[in-house]
Write a protein that holds these residues in place. Sequence first.
Motif, short mmCIF file in Angstrom:
data_model
loop_
_atom_site.label_atom_id
_atom_site.label_comp_id
_atom_site.label_asym_id
_atom_site.label_seq_id
_atom_site.Cartn_x
_atom_site.Cartn_y
_atom_site.Cartn_z
N ASP A 256 0.80 -1.23 0.00
CA ASP A 256 0.00 0.00 0.00
C ASP A 256 0.83 1.28 0.00
OD1 ASP A 256 -2.23 -1.67 0.23
OD2 ASP A 256 -2.25 -1.54 2.42
N THR A 257 2.11 1.18 0.28
CA THR A 257 2.91 2.37 0.56
C THR A 257 4.15 2.43 -0.32
OG1 THR A 257 2.20 2.19 2.87
CG2 THR A 257 3.98 3.74 2.39
N VAL B 99 6.20 10.10 1.01
CA VAL B 99 5.67 8.79 1.39
C VAL B 99 4.18 8.81 1.08
CG1 VAL B 99 5.37 7.09 3.23
CG2 VAL B 99 7.37 8.61 3.24
N ARG B 100 3.75 7.86 0.26
CA ARG B 100 2.36 7.83 -0.20
C ARG B 100 1.73 6.49 0.14
NH1 ARG B 100 0.73 11.20 -4.26
NH2 ARG B 100 2.89 11.28 -4.98
N ASN B 101 0.54 6.53 0.73
CA ASN B 101 -0.20 5.33 1.09
C ASN B 101 -1.54 5.31 0.38
OD1 ASN B 101 -2.44 4.11 3.08
ND2 ASN B 101 -0.53 2.98 3.38
N VAL B 102 -1.76 4.29 -0.42
CA VAL B 102 -3.03 4.10 -1.13
C VAL B 102 -3.45 2.65 -0.92
CG1 VAL B 102 -4.25 4.22 -3.32
CG2 VAL B 102 -2.37 5.80 -2.87
N GLN C 120 -9.15 -0.02 -0.84
CA GLN C 120 -9.90 1.21 -0.63
C GLN C 120 -9.21 2.39 -1.32
OE1 GLN C 120 -9.88 0.88 3.78
NE2 GLN C 120 -12.10 1.05 3.63
N SER C 121 -8.74 2.16 -2.52
CA SER C 121 -7.93 3.17 -3.21
C SER C 121 -8.71 4.45 -3.48
CB SER C 121 -7.38 2.60 -4.51
OG SER C 121 -8.44 2.20 -5.37
N ASN C 122 -10.03 4.36 -3.59
CA ASN C 122 -10.82 5.56 -3.85
C ASN C 122 -11.55 6.05 -2.60
OD1 ASN C 122 -12.63 3.45 -3.64
ND2 ASN C 122 -14.01 4.21 -5.25
N GLU C 123 -11.14 5.57 -1.43
CA GLU C 123 -11.80 5.98 -0.20
C GLU C 123 -10.83 6.41 0.90
OE1 GLU C 123 -14.34 2.87 1.10
OE2 GLU C 123 -15.60 2.89 -0.68
N ARG C 124 -9.64 5.85 0.91
CA ARG C 124 -8.68 6.13 1.97
C ARG C 124 -7.31 6.40 1.36
NH1 ARG C 124 -12.73 6.38 4.37
NH2 ARG C 124 -13.37 5.35 6.32
N GLY C 125 -6.45 7.03 2.14
CA GLY C 125 -5.07 7.24 1.71
C GLY C 125 -4.48 8.49 2.31
N TRP C 126 -3.16 8.60 2.25
CA TRP C 126 -2.49 9.78 2.77
C TRP C 126 -1.15 9.95 2.07
CZ3 TRP C 126 2.14 8.23 4.76
CH2 TRP C 126 2.23 6.94 5.30
N GLN D 197 -14.52 9.03 0.22
CA GLN D 197 -14.37 9.01 -1.23
C GLN D 197 -14.30 10.42 -1.81
OE1 GLN D 197 -17.25 6.59 -3.24
NE2 GLN D 197 -16.44 7.00 -5.27
N THR D 198 -15.00 11.35 -1.22
CA THR D 198 -15.07 12.70 -1.79
C THR D 198 -14.45 13.77 -0.89
OG1 THR D 198 -17.30 12.98 -0.88
CG2 THR D 198 -17.13 12.16 -3.15
N TRP D 199 -13.74 13.37 0.17
CA TRP D 199 -13.23 14.37 1.10
C TRP D 199 -11.73 14.17 1.35
CZ3 TRP D 199 -16.01 18.48 2.69
CH2 TRP D 199 -17.40 18.41 2.56
#
Length: 362
Positions: A200-201, A229-232, A236-242, A276-278
């Motif tokens: 994921d990272t 550093v990217r986490n997807v 849940q690629s279209n709902e969560r991540g940082w 997903q939208t925020w």
Amino acid sequence: MRRVLVFLWLAVLTASPGARAAAPSIISNLANPAIGVNGLFLCQGAPDLDQAYGMRPGEAEISVISTVDPYWTLTVYFVLDAQSALAEEAFATTTKIPGVTLKLGQLRASFGKHGLLHTHAFPFVQAPVISVNTLGEEGFKDAGAEAAWMTPLPWFCELTLGAYQALPADPDHALDFGAVSRGNMPGLAHLKNLVDVDDDTTLEVGGSAIEGLGSDGMHHAVWGADLTVRNVPLRQSNERGWTVQAEFLHKEAYGGGVYDQEAFGWYGSLQYRWAQTWWTGVRVQEAYRSFTDTLLDSTGTPEPGYTRGASANISYLPSEFSQIRLEYSALRATGVDGSRALDRRLMLQFSFIIGFHALHAY
């Protein structure tokens, strides 16, 4: 007789509704490039600036991308704002050289992380202070050529070298490369390393440098280092991540036994997607010997100083074609004479895209 029958049969086919509908489609696919338009609008309240509050247009960007032939792809970005309309970028790209991507024309130099972004792709409404003071509001843009080589190392490691037209400093170019001497050709080197931490990272580490001879006879240069550093999450690629990102930039001039550390600083940011939208984001920054909108001398001329500040925003993206972002930023600047200035802004930004738009740099 057979030739007449064949001719009549072809005439019937081409006259049929299906054939008439297909013909324009084929012509369109061959003749028309992919076109997209992005529009930015900003509503701002800034009590420390001498300007009225309210809505104002930011800029409109028109992208035109098309395959030229089996060897080249042409990309053009037109930017329209209240003051001008110009071709911000116009470059051709080819990948026919094994292991090398060649780009030439009017282009945005491959320097750092934030310097690669178009205005509508900024994670915050304003660019970091140190980016503006070293490379320019939207990075270093100039006519030139770049070659990106994918090294044979076991991880993603890309080396980019570039050479550009010699231009003096102006409102769009923070760097002075204006020497008219015969051998002056500003050059760039950029190294990008990308590795998978887990499924994921990803971790990216980069370094960049650009140097050229200025109209004052001094060598002017900027070098920088960046970490991302990217986490997807896969599920849940279209709902969560940082995304956590930090970048350090340093601008200098040297020559004839003289060395001048013109500006240096850093920024660090966190962007977090919690639905997903925020999205929400925070950024802190610090810059030395840098100019801002509020730190002025007695004549009203901007003067360099030490700045530090923070920004926080929340973004609503109902689709990939629109975004509404609410952001607050506060920046404090201190001049060399001890004078102080505060820059506080509450901003509401609207971004809209229609048509085709190229992917942003990862």
